[in-house]
Structure formats: structure tokens, C-alpha cells
Design a protein around this motif. Structure first.
Motif, short mmCIF file in Angstrom:
data_model
loop_
_atom_site.label_atom_id
_atom_site.label_comp_id
_atom_site.label_asym_id
_atom_site.label_seq_id
_atom_site.Cartn_x
_atom_site.Cartn_y
_atom_site.Cartn_z
N LEU A 94 0.86 -1.18 0.00
CA LEU A 94 0.00 0.00 0.00
C LEU A 94 0.90 1.23 0.00
O LEU A 94 1.83 1.32 0.81
N ALA A 95 0.66 2.14 -0.92
CA ALA A 95 1.43 3.39 -0.99
C ALA A 95 0.46 4.55 -1.14
O ALA A 95 -0.48 4.50 -1.95
N LEU A 96 0.68 5.59 -0.34
CA LEU A 96 -0.17 6.79 -0.45
C LEU A 96 0.18 7.56 -1.71
O LEU A 96 1.36 7.71 -2.05
N ARG A 97 -0.83 8.07 -2.36
CA ARG A 97 -0.60 8.99 -3.48
C ARG A 97 -0.45 10.40 -2.91
O ARG A 97 -0.82 10.66 -1.76
N ARG A 98 0.07 11.29 -3.71
CA ARG A 98 0.29 12.67 -3.27
C ARG A 98 -1.00 13.28 -2.73
O ARG A 98 -2.07 13.12 -3.30
N ASP A 99 -0.87 13.94 -1.59
CA ASP A 99 -1.95 14.66 -0.92
C ASP A 99 -3.09 13.76 -0.41
O ASP A 99 -4.16 14.26 -0.07
N ALA A 100 -2.86 12.47 -0.36
CA ALA A 100 -3.89 11.56 0.17
C ALA A 100 -3.80 11.51 1.69
O ALA A 100 -2.74 11.72 2.28
N THR A 101 -4.93 11.24 2.31
CA THR A 101 -4.98 11.07 3.76
C THR A 101 -4.61 9.63 4.08
O THR A 101 -5.04 8.70 3.41
N GLN A 102 -3.82 9.46 5.13
CA GLN A 102 -3.41 8.11 5.51
C GLN A 102 -4.62 7.30 5.94
O GLN A 102 -5.32 7.68 6.87
N PRO A 103 -4.87 6.17 5.30
CA PRO A 103 -6.04 5.34 5.65
C PRO A 103 -5.76 4.47 6.87
O PRO A 103 -4.64 4.40 7.37
N ALA A 104 -6.79 3.79 7.30
CA ALA A 104 -6.68 2.81 8.39
C ALA A 104 -7.43 1.55 7.95
O ALA A 104 -8.55 1.29 8.38
N PRO A 105 -6.81 0.74 7.05
CA PRO A 105 -7.50 -0.44 6.54
C PRO A 105 -7.86 -1.42 7.65
O PRO A 105 -7.03 -1.73 8.49
N CYS A 120 -9.05 1.97 1.04
CA CYS A 120 -7.97 2.96 1.06
C CYS A 120 -7.99 3.86 -0.17
O CYS A 120 -7.08 3.79 -1.02
N PRO A 121 -9.00 4.70 -0.31
CA PRO A 121 -9.01 5.62 -1.45
C PRO A 121 -7.79 6.54 -1.39
O PRO A 121 -7.32 6.89 -0.31
N GLY A 122 -7.27 6.90 -2.54
CA GLY A 122 -6.10 7.76 -2.59
C GLY A 122 -4.80 6.99 -2.39
O GLY A 122 -3.75 7.59 -2.18
N SER A 123 -4.89 5.68 -2.47
CA SER A 123 -3.70 4.83 -2.29
C SER A 123 -3.52 3.93 -3.49
O SER A 123 -4.47 3.58 -4.18
N SER A 124 -2.30 3.54 -3.72
CA SER A 124 -1.99 2.53 -4.73
C SER A 124 -1.76 1.22 -4.00
O SER A 124 -0.95 1.15 -3.08
N VAL A 125 -2.49 0.20 -4.40
CA VAL A 125 -2.41 -1.11 -3.74
C VAL A 125 -2.04 -2.15 -4.78
O VAL A 125 -2.63 -2.19 -5.86
N THR A 126 -1.07 -2.99 -4.43
CA THR A 126 -0.61 -4.03 -5.35
C THR A 126 -0.59 -5.38 -4.63
O THR A 126 -0.06 -5.49 -3.53
N GLU A 127 -1.15 -6.39 -5.27
CA GLU A 127 -1.14 -7.75 -4.74
C GLU A 127 0.30 -8.25 -4.65
O GLU A 127 1.07 -8.11 -5.59
N GLN A 128 0.66 -8.82 -3.49
CA GLN A 128 2.02 -9.33 -3.27
C GLN A 128 2.04 -10.78 -2.82
O GLN A 128 3.12 -11.37 -2.69
N THR A 129 0.89 -11.39 -2.60
CA THR A 129 0.81 -12.73 -2.01
C THR A 129 1.67 -13.74 -2.74
O THR A 129 2.44 -14.48 -2.12
N GLY A 157 8.60 1.93 3.75
CA GLY A 157 9.21 3.14 3.20
C GLY A 157 8.29 4.31 3.46
O GLY A 157 7.17 4.15 3.96
N ARG A 158 8.77 5.50 3.13
CA ARG A 158 7.95 6.70 3.37
C ARG A 158 6.60 6.55 2.67
O ARG A 158 6.53 6.34 1.46
N ASP A 159 5.53 6.64 3.47
CA ASP A 159 4.16 6.51 2.98
C ASP A 159 3.90 5.18 2.28
O ASP A 159 3.08 5.10 1.35
N GLN A 160 4.59 4.11 2.73
CA GLN A 160 4.43 2.78 2.13
C GLN A 160 4.40 1.71 3.23
O GLN A 160 5.16 1.78 4.18
N TRP A 161 3.54 0.71 3.04
CA TRP A 161 3.39 -0.37 4.01
C TRP A 161 3.13 -1.67 3.28
O TRP A 161 2.65 -1.70 2.15
#
Length: 188
Positions: free
Chosen positions: A36-47, A94-103, A70-74
Motif C-alpha cells: 500500500l502506498a499513499l498517493r500525493r496529498d492523500a490522507t493516511q487510511p486505516a485499513p 484505502c481511497p487515494g492509495s496505490s495497492v498491489t497484490e504481493q501474495t 518506506g515513506r508513505d508505504q506499508w
């Protein structure tokens, strides 16, 4: 169309396990992962209600956990969700975030001690470049394990997890197994 059947990262139909002395090593085939990575100006979500942790921290709520990468990444973990589209679940929360499957890109190994934290501390001192005394429960970091890059999570005083690239699953298992066989018989 052939009848396709999923296999564990180590090639078996089921998770591989090793129990030696006070230590148990298990391939965790039920763990879903999504970055999960925040996009610019996005609010940090709480999934799933989890406050995403800061540097070096792992946070858990029921079967969902997260650690900072990493910075703004989990990396977000979902226990018992490996058979679902976990990334889509996270993205919806998590609107405003980029999410990528890693399983399928990672393998997770859980190491538990039945004799308290001493065997875990001994194992960590041999395995990775982390001072185990300064790595309490709830800690997470990326480090080297032999020639491989891995994430190490201290889930509890007597429990650590090693997450590495699925393509290196056999090498990671071999490294963990050889150290466990040496340490597992030691008395706490």
C-alpha cells in the motif's frame, strides 16, 4: 483446459514444517500480502481499523497486520486470506492509495519457540544483522539473510516471521533449517 492445482512456495501440496528442540519452523501458506502506498496529498487510511505504523514497527488487529516499508508505504498482511483478492479488499478501504497484490511474490516462514524467547534471541543473533535485544515484539525491518533480502517481523517474544521473495523460498528454508538444527537443542 488442464485441472490446475495451487502449490506451496516450497513445491508441496501443503505447508512444510520442521520441529526441532524448542523451535518450530512453518511455511505460512495462508498469509495474503498487499503493498500500500499513499498517493500525493492523500490522507493516511486505516485499513480494517489498523493505524498504519511508522518506521520499524509492526501493528496487528485480529487477522490483519501491517508494517512500514518506506515513506508513505506499508505491507499489509491478511492471515487466512491467501485464497481471496486481498489487494482489492485493501484498495476498497484505502481511497487515494496505490495497492498491489504481493501474495504470490513472497513466501512467509513462521518460527516459534516453545521455551520462551531465549531460542528466538539465539536464532536471530545467528541469522540476521539485527540486535535481537533491540528488536522487541511489534518490530519489523528489512535486512539480509545470507545473500537474500528479507523482512523480519517480531510477532511476539517467542515468535518471528521471515518474509522473502518466493523465488528464493528454497534457499531461505535451507538457511533457516540449518540454523534451527544447530540452535534447537540448546537449553534456554
Amino acid at each position: 483446459m488442464p485441472d490446475l492445482k495451487p502449490i506451496a512456495a516450497l513445491g508441496g501440496d501443503t505447508a512444510r514444517r520442521l520441529h526441532h528442540g524448542a523451535l518450530e519452523l512453518e511455511e505460512n501458506t495462508e498469509l495474503a500480502l498487499a503493498s500500500l502506498a499513499l498517493r500525493r496529498d492523500a490522507t493516511q487510511p486505516a485499513p480494517f481499523g489498523i493505524d498504519l505504523p511508522g518506521l520499524g514497527v509492526w501493528a496487528q488487529s485480529d487477522e490483519i497486520a501491517a508494517f512500514w516499508t518506506g515513506r508513505d508505504q506499508w505491507m499489509v498482511e491478511g492471515q487466512n486470506r491467501a485464497d481471496r483478492d486481498f489487494a482489492s479488499e485493501i484498495a476498497a478501504l484505502c481511497p487515494g492509495s496505490s495497492v498491489t497484490e504481493q501474495t504470490d511474490g513472497f513466501v512467509a516462514f513462521e518460527i516459534r519457540s516453545s521455551a520462551g524467547e531465549t531460542p528466538i534471541l539465539q536464532l536471530m543473533a545467528k541469522l540476521v544483522n539485527i540486535d535481537p535485544i533491540r528488536f522487541p515484539s511489534g518490530s519489523a525491518t528489512r535486512t539480509g539473510l545470507e545473500h537474500m533480502s528479507v523482512f523480519v517481523i517480531r510477532r511476539a517474544a517467542h515468535h518471528i516471521a521471515i518474509l522473502g521473495m518466493r523465488s528464493a523460498a528454497g534457499s531461505i528454508w535451507q538457511a533457516l533449517e540449518s540454523h534451527i538444527l544447530r540452535i534447537g537443542d540448546r537449553k534456554p
